[in-house]
Design a protein around this motif. Structure first.
Motif, PDB file in Angstrom:
ATOM      1  N   ARG A 129       0.858  -1.174   0.000  1.00  0.00           N
ATOM      2  CA  ARG A 129       0.000   0.000   0.000  1.00  0.00           C
ATOM      3  C   ARG A 129       0.900   1.232   0.000  1.00  0.00           C
ATOM      4  O   ARG A 129       2.121   1.131   0.117  1.00  0.00           O
ATOM      5  N   THR A 130       0.307   2.409  -0.091  1.00  0.00           N
ATOM      6  CA  THR A 130       1.106   3.622  -0.280  1.00  0.00           C
ATOM      7  C   THR A 130       1.558   4.283   1.016  1.00  0.00           C
ATOM      8  O   THR A 130       2.328   5.238   0.986  1.00  0.00           O
ATOM      9  N   ARG A 134       4.330   7.330   1.490  1.00  0.00           N
ATOM     10  CA  ARG A 134       3.861   8.647   1.918  1.00  0.00           C
ATOM     11  C   ARG A 134       4.558   9.101   3.196  1.00  0.00           C
ATOM     12  O   ARG A 134       4.896  10.275   3.353  1.00  0.00           O
ATOM     13  N   ILE A 190       4.891   8.805  -5.423  1.00  0.00           N
ATOM     14  CA  ILE A 190       4.433   7.767  -4.502  1.00  0.00           C
ATOM     15  C   ILE A 190       4.349   6.391  -5.167  1.00  0.00           C
ATOM     16  O   ILE A 190       4.828   5.402  -4.591  1.00  0.00           O
ATOM     17  N   PRO A 191       3.780   6.249  -6.375  1.00  0.00           N
ATOM     18  CA  PRO A 191       3.747   4.911  -6.983  1.00  0.00           C
ATOM     19  C   PRO A 191       5.145   4.325  -7.209  1.00  0.00           C
ATOM     20  O   PRO A 191       5.381   3.147  -6.941  1.00  0.00           O
ATOM     21  N   THR A 194       6.684   3.411  -3.837  1.00  0.00           N
ATOM     22  CA  THR A 194       6.037   2.212  -3.298  1.00  0.00           C
ATOM     23  C   THR A 194       6.590   0.959  -3.959  1.00  0.00           C
ATOM     24  O   THR A 194       6.905  -0.031  -3.284  1.00  0.00           O
TER      25      THR A 194
END
Length: 217
Positions: A129-130, A134, A190-191, A194
């Motif tokens: 998950r992010t 983050r 973020i993607p 991650t």
């Protein structure tokens, strides 16, 4: 207290070995990102980190705070409840950022939950998950990838099998291995961050698997 309890308990349940690409404790203000396979692996990870001189703040599902005694221990240790699927979920990252600013090490599970499998075999980390990315972006904290292998031999399957596994573990003493990779900074969006964190934890997991007696050549 939580780390000390894990440090004392885990060697009674299994044979824990630890390797790290960076000697000594994890640097203050770092995020440790671990793979999550079993209800038992938080204890295994805490015991391994304690052996390296690190006692982290743990982000864990808020339901644990409702368990008598455990909830008190979690609160007194400054650990952070994660209210998944609620409007309060984001507050966990704020609390984690405060802990990092205070020089604490924060332990987070990027997968955000346990796999829906009942067999005792370990699998590669599932997509992240992010939240980890983050938190790293908001704080600039380095991320230390951690892979653990073998905890599903302590506890996996149905509730009855998990209890049976823990009850028989002192007799079986399954092998457990934890490996810490080199710290990294999660640059990019973020993607991208991650995915990069997921690759690093997967590589740490593969290294732990290679060191595990059941798979070592």
């Amino acid at each position: 207290m939580l780390s000390s309890t894990a440090h004392a308990l885990v060697p009674l349940l299994g044979r824990l070995t630890v390797t790290s690409e960076t000697p000594g404790p994890v640097a203050p203000g770092s995020i440790v990102a671990a793979n999550h396979t079993s209800l038992a692996d938080p204890a295994v990870v805490l015991a391994a980190l304690h052996r390296l001189g690190t006692r982290p703040v743990v982000l864990a599902t808020a339901g644990l705070w409702r368990i008598p005694l455990l909830g008190t221990v979690l609160s007194s240790g400054g650990h952070v409840p994660v209210h998944r699927g609620t409007a309060h979920a984001a507050t966990a990252l704020d609390a984690a950022a405060t802990a990092l600013a205070d020089g604490r090490v924060v332990l987070i599970y990027g997968e955000g939950g346990l796999p829906r499998r009942r067999d005792p075999h370990d699998g590669e980390p599932r997509p992240f998950r992010t939240g980890l990315a983050r938190l790293a972006a908001a704080t600039g904290a380095p991320v230390v990838p951690l892979g653990q292998y073998g905890a599903r031999r302590l506890s996996s399957g149905s509730a009855a099998k998990q209890l049976a596994g823990l009850a028989t573990a002192p007799l079986r003493r399954p092998a457990l291995h934890v490996h810490l990779g080199a710290p990294l900074h999660l640059d990019g969006g973020i993607p991208t961050a991650t995915e990069r964190a997921h690759r690093a934890v997967t590589e740490a997991w593969r290294t732990a698997r290679r060191h595990h007696p059941a798979t070592a050549s």
